[in-house]
Design an enzyme around this catalytic site. Structure first.
Site, mmCIF file in Angstrom:
data_model
loop_
_atom_site.group_PDB
_atom_site.id
_atom_site.type_symbol
_atom_site.label_atom_id
_atom_site.label_comp_id
_atom_site.label_asym_id
_atom_site.label_seq_id
_atom_site.Cartn_x
_atom_site.Cartn_y
_atom_site.Cartn_z
ATOM 1 N N LYS A 1 0.806 -1.229 0.000
ATOM 2 C CA LYS A 1 0.000 0.000 0.000
ATOM 3 C C LYS A 1 0.842 1.283 0.000
ATOM 4 O O LYS A 1 0.371 2.352 0.379
ATOM 5 C CB LYS A 1 -1.012 0.045 1.167
ATOM 6 C CG LYS A 1 -1.814 -1.213 1.397
ATOM 7 C CD LYS A 1 -2.303 -1.899 0.154
ATOM 8 C CE LYS A 1 -3.357 -1.175 -0.614
ATOM 9 N NZ LYS A 1 -3.780 -1.973 -1.814
ATOM 10 N N GLY B 1 2.143 2.486 -2.861
ATOM 11 C CA GLY B 1 2.136 3.070 -4.209
ATOM 12 C C GLY B 1 2.869 2.186 -5.216
ATOM 13 O O GLY B 1 3.265 2.641 -6.297
ATOM 14 N N TRP C 1 1.553 2.141 -8.813
ATOM 15 C CA TRP C 1 1.828 3.435 -9.473
ATOM 16 C C TRP C 1 3.259 3.409 -10.033
ATOM 17 O O TRP C 1 3.505 3.759 -11.188
ATOM 18 C CB TRP C 1 1.632 4.560 -8.457
ATOM 19 C CG TRP C 1 1.730 5.948 -9.009
ATOM 20 C CD1 TRP C 1 1.682 6.313 -10.334
ATOM 21 C CD2 TRP C 1 1.879 7.157 -8.261
ATOM 22 N NE1 TRP C 1 1.790 7.676 -10.441
ATOM 23 C CE2 TRP C 1 1.908 8.213 -9.188
ATOM 24 C CE3 TRP C 1 1.998 7.446 -6.899
ATOM 25 C CZ2 TRP C 1 2.054 9.550 -8.785
ATOM 26 C CZ3 TRP C 1 2.124 8.771 -6.499
ATOM 27 C CH2 TRP C 1 2.155 9.803 -7.431
ATOM 28 N N HIS D 1 7.196 -7.333 -1.935
ATOM 29 C CA HIS D 1 6.894 -6.743 -0.622
ATOM 30 C C HIS D 1 7.730 -7.439 0.474
ATOM 31 O O HIS D 1 7.502 -7.191 1.659
ATOM 32 C CB HIS D 1 5.422 -6.967 -0.249
ATOM 33 C CG HIS D 1 4.421 -6.229 -1.076
ATOM 34 N ND1 HIS D 1 4.578 -4.934 -1.486
ATOM 35 C CD2 HIS D 1 3.190 -6.602 -1.527
ATOM 36 C CE1 HIS D 1 3.499 -4.553 -2.163
ATOM 37 N NE2 HIS D 1 2.657 -5.554 -2.215
ATOM 38 N N ARG E 1 6.241 5.271 1.887
ATOM 39 C CA ARG E 1 5.064 6.149 2.019
ATOM 40 C C ARG E 1 4.806 6.377 3.501
ATOM 41 O O ARG E 1 5.085 5.476 4.325
ATOM 42 C CB ARG E 1 3.846 5.475 1.358
ATOM 43 C CG ARG E 1 2.602 6.344 1.298
ATOM 44 C CD ARG E 1 1.411 5.608 0.672
ATOM 45 N NE ARG E 1 0.314 6.508 0.393
ATOM 46 C CZ ARG E 1 -0.898 6.118 -0.021
ATOM 47 N NH1 ARG E 1 -1.143 4.824 -0.200
ATOM 48 N NH2 ARG E 1 -1.844 6.998 -0.257
ATOM 49 N N SER F 1 -4.783 3.032 3.879
ATOM 50 C CA SER F 1 -4.972 2.362 2.590
ATOM 51 C C SER F 1 -5.123 0.852 2.805
ATOM 52 O O SER F 1 -6.011 0.211 2.236
ATOM 53 C CB SER F 1 -3.777 2.669 1.675
ATOM 54 O OG SER F 1 -3.928 2.031 0.435
ATOM 55 N N LYS G 1 -8.179 6.476 -3.328
ATOM 56 C CA LYS G 1 -8.146 7.955 -3.379
ATOM 57 C C LYS G 1 -6.875 8.487 -4.032
ATOM 58 O O LYS G 1 -6.892 9.520 -4.687
ATOM 59 C CB LYS G 1 -8.242 8.542 -1.973
ATOM 60 C CG LYS G 1 -9.621 8.493 -1.361
ATOM 61 C CD LYS G 1 -9.666 9.421 -0.155
ATOM 62 C CE LYS G 1 -10.950 9.253 0.627
ATOM 63 N NZ LYS G 1 -10.867 9.918 1.935
#
Ligand code: PPS
Length: 286
Positions: free
Chosen positions: A44, A46, A49, A99, A121, A129, A249
């Site tokens: 979570k 990113g 992205w 991860h 993050r 998230s 979001k």
């Protein structure tokens, strides 16, 4: 909790797609190639992205790849049984995601010149998230409230373990030449410059129109509409699409909407206790 996670060396993993046998094999035997590129994150942060951005860098801003191949096939997760099988035998340079905490990562990482990109993050946003994501997924024990998830998160009783240990572990590599640390917050604040930094690290150059295309197609709004990247292709027994969206979001600081003052204070105290000895400029959200 034992039936709600797959456990390996004290770390909880989702109960779909992971097995202790594979995780052991990956740690002991997977050999990185110097030409590999690895995206490393706590869940979570990113991750997807960054995958989209790197795919667009490789494609010079072209959209064919990102619009025709699911994101988890473009940069497979090393630790999933499926990803591992695919990556193990793949010839040539590999793009992959993980991860895994550093102590469970293939030992070959310490000798390899493979390019490692760690995306950080704000853990408060990671927590929020994760709370919403795990609630709509059928991969781990579902939290009943944010309060409960906050307690699990602080104790490291969430998928892939403690954010604090994960971050400390990977940041110990930060002085290495083949290691780049980025943050979700800098990517949000100044996507163009952060992508240029990434290109430099990867030894790639984009023309201005290629960079503009990348920025457009990796934006939250466009990624949310790309079915190869927005996880709507995940079967609904794994992700309950009616209850929420993977592309939720895509902002920084959303934790402020959900944490109570007391929860924020508890989190600050834990962060201070666990991370105070690291240079605080590594954490660009303050
Ligand atoms: S996972 O499941 O661990 O692989 O999730 P991960 O991809 O690491 O993180 C998901 C969060 O990243 C947000 N996201 C984005 N933010 C900004 N821009 C773009 N393009 C983008 N794509 C994904 C996603 O919305 C999740 O964050 P939240 O805060 O839940 O919205």
């Amino acid at each position: 909790m034992s039936d709600e996670y797959v456990w390996f060396e004290g770390i909880p993993f989702p109960f779909v797609g992971f097995s202790p046998e594979h995780l052991r094999d990956i740690k002991e035997n997977f050999v990185l190639k110097d030409e590999d590129v690895l995206i490393l994150t706590f869940p979570k942060s990113g991750t997807n992205w960054l995958i989209e951005i790197i795919c667009l860098i490789y494609s010079k801003g072209g959209t064919k790849w990102i619009q025709s191949v699911p994101i988890w096939e473009r940069s497979p997760w090393l630790e999933t049984s499926q990803g591992y099988k695919f990556l193990k035998d793949k010839e040539g340079p590999r793009l992959m995601t993980s991860h895994l905490p550093i102590h469970l990562f293939p030992k070959s990482v310490f000798k390899s010149k493979a390019k490692l990109i760690y995306l950080l993050r704000n853990p408060r946003d990671v927590l929020v998230s994760g709370y919403f994501f795990w609630t709509i997924s059928n991969l781990v024990k579902k939290p009943e409230s944010l309060e409960q998830y906050l307690d699990w998160f602080i104790r490291g009783n969430v998928a892939f373990g403690s954010w604090f240990d994960h971050t400390r572990g990977w940041l110990s590599m930060r002085e290495k030449e083949n290691f780049l640390m980025l943050s979700y917050e800098e990517l949000k604040r100044d996507t163009r410059n952060t992508v240029q930094k990434l290109c430099q690290f990867l030894g790639k150059k984009l023309e201005p129109d290629e960079l503009n295309s990348l920025l457009e197609h990796s934006s939250f709004q466009v990624m949310k509409e790309n079915k190869m990247s927005n996880y709507t292709l995940m079967p609904s027994h794994i992700l309950d699409h009616k209850s929420g969206s993977f592309m939720r979001k895509g902002i920084s600081g959303d934790w402020k909407t959900y944490f109570t003052v007391a929860q924020a204070e508890v989190f600050d105290k834990v962060f201070e206790e666990k991370m105070a000895d690291l240079p605080q400029e590594l954490f660009p959200w303050k």
